[in-house]
Design an enzyme around this catalytic site. Structure first.
Site, PDB file in Angstrom:
ATOM      1  N   LEU A 183      61.553  72.733 -16.219  1.00 57.10           N
ATOM      2  CA  LEU A 183      62.442  73.817 -15.811  1.00 57.10           C
ATOM      3  C   LEU A 183      62.020  74.326 -14.436  1.00 57.10           C
ATOM      4  O   LEU A 183      61.483  75.410 -14.283  1.00 57.10           O
ATOM      5  CB  LEU A 183      62.374  74.932 -16.855  1.00 57.10           C
ATOM      6  CG  LEU A 183      63.529  75.938 -16.877  1.00 57.10           C
ATOM      7  CD1 LEU A 183      64.871  75.239 -16.965  1.00 57.10           C
ATOM      8  CD2 LEU A 183      63.355  76.888 -18.029  1.00 57.10           C
ATOM      9  N   HIS A 184      62.257  73.461 -13.444  1.00 51.90           N
ATOM     10  CA  HIS A 184      61.867  73.784 -12.076  1.00 51.90           C
ATOM     11  C   HIS A 184      63.063  73.574 -11.175  1.00 51.90           C
ATOM     12  O   HIS A 184      63.975  72.840 -11.513  1.00 51.90           O
ATOM     13  CB  HIS A 184      60.747  72.851 -11.608  1.00 51.90           C
ATOM     14  CG  HIS A 184      59.504  72.979 -12.409  1.00 51.90           C
ATOM     15  ND1 HIS A 184      59.131  72.061 -13.343  1.00 51.90           N
ATOM     16  CD2 HIS A 184      58.553  73.938 -12.431  1.00 51.90           C
ATOM     17  CE1 HIS A 184      58.003  72.428 -13.904  1.00 51.90           C
ATOM     18  NE2 HIS A 184      57.624  73.576 -13.370  1.00 51.90           N
ATOM     19  N   ALA A 185      62.974  74.163 -10.004  1.00 54.73           N
ATOM     20  CA  ALA A 185      63.907  73.841  -8.937  1.00 54.73           C
ATOM     21  C   ALA A 185      65.359  73.797  -9.443  1.00 54.73           C
ATOM     22  O   ALA A 185      65.884  74.794  -9.903  1.00 54.73           O
ATOM     23  CB  ALA A 185      63.510  72.526  -8.290  1.00 54.73           C
TER      24      ALA A 185
END
Lengths: 93, 150
Positions: free
Chosen positions: A14-16
């Protein structure tokens, strides 16, 4: 308080971009939603920095909380976003 | 392993008409430092990422980043812009720009860096300290202390 345990579908976590898509979806809900991990203080799901800061990896479980009218619907919507692998069609970042 | 960031990778007077120009200026520092082997190839990878979704974040922050075959070592470059550069955030241009470069096939290390950076950037004190840092060495010390040693 309604809560939902969801496994992060995006392989990069759950990044960028996956985080940004999640935050957009959270902001579109009628009720405030928080997101946390076991042992980590829940944060506002509408704050991109807070969500990225959670460092939730692909395959890791996160916990969503929402309260009030429409909480279950909000959790349903966000669960779908989280479970989707947003990296399948593109190069992971 | 090589340091993630050093003073040569800091630009306290970042210019550029748009995010691509600003990113290119930071990327040139990565080339000079031997962290990127092909400037244009690397910029194309960053651009591809940026076009999927802008990397501007609330509070004056831009985090262009890419995993790229042209990167030799995980690297963070920092730029501070007086004018601000539009990174597509809803609340306005970014004056704090972090370029994160990671080698192709590398692990999730750069995402851990991104997460750690994001946790610090939530705090106004950290942003204020970056805005007030007198020189590149001070920025490096600050980032190492606040982000990398957490």
């Amino acid at each position: 308080m309604p809560q939902r345990r969801v496994t992060v579908g995006s392989r990069v976590g759950l990044h960028a971009r996956p985080a940004a898509l999640f935050v957009q979806a959270a902001a579109a809900q009628d009720v405030p939603v928080t997101i946390g991990k076991d042992g980590v203080e829940p944060v506002d799901a509408r704050s991109i920095l807070s969500v990225i800061g959670l460092d939730a990896k692909g395959g890791e479980e996160v916990v969503l909380h929402a309260e009030g009218e429409g909480a279950e619907a909000a959790l349903d919507a966000l669960e779908t976003v989280l479970e989707t692998d947003h990296d399948t069609s593109e190069k992971p970042t | 392993m090589t340091d993630l960031i050093n003073a040569d990778l800091v630009d306290l007077d970042l210019t550029g008409e748009d995010r691509y120009e600003a990113t290119a200026l930071l990327a040139e520092r990565l080339v000079e430092a031997g962290r990127v082997t092909d400037l244009d190839g690397f910029l194309a990878d960053v651009r591809a990422r940026e076009e999927q979704m802008p990397t501007g974040l609330e509070g004056g922050i831009g985090i262009p980043h890419a995993r790229s075959a042209h990167v030799t070592a995980p690297t963070l470059a920092f730029g501070r812009s007086t004018e601000g550069v539009d990174f597509g955030a809803a609340d306005g241009p970014a004056d704090l720009v972090f370029l994160i470069a990671a080698p192709e096939g590398g692990g999730s290390e750069h995402m851990t860096i991104l997460a750690s950076l994001a946790r610090r950037l939530v705090h106004k004190e950290f942003k204020d300290a970056l805005r007030a840092a007198p020189d590149a060495d001070a920025v490096v010390a600050l980032i190492k202390k606040e982000v990398l040693e957490q």
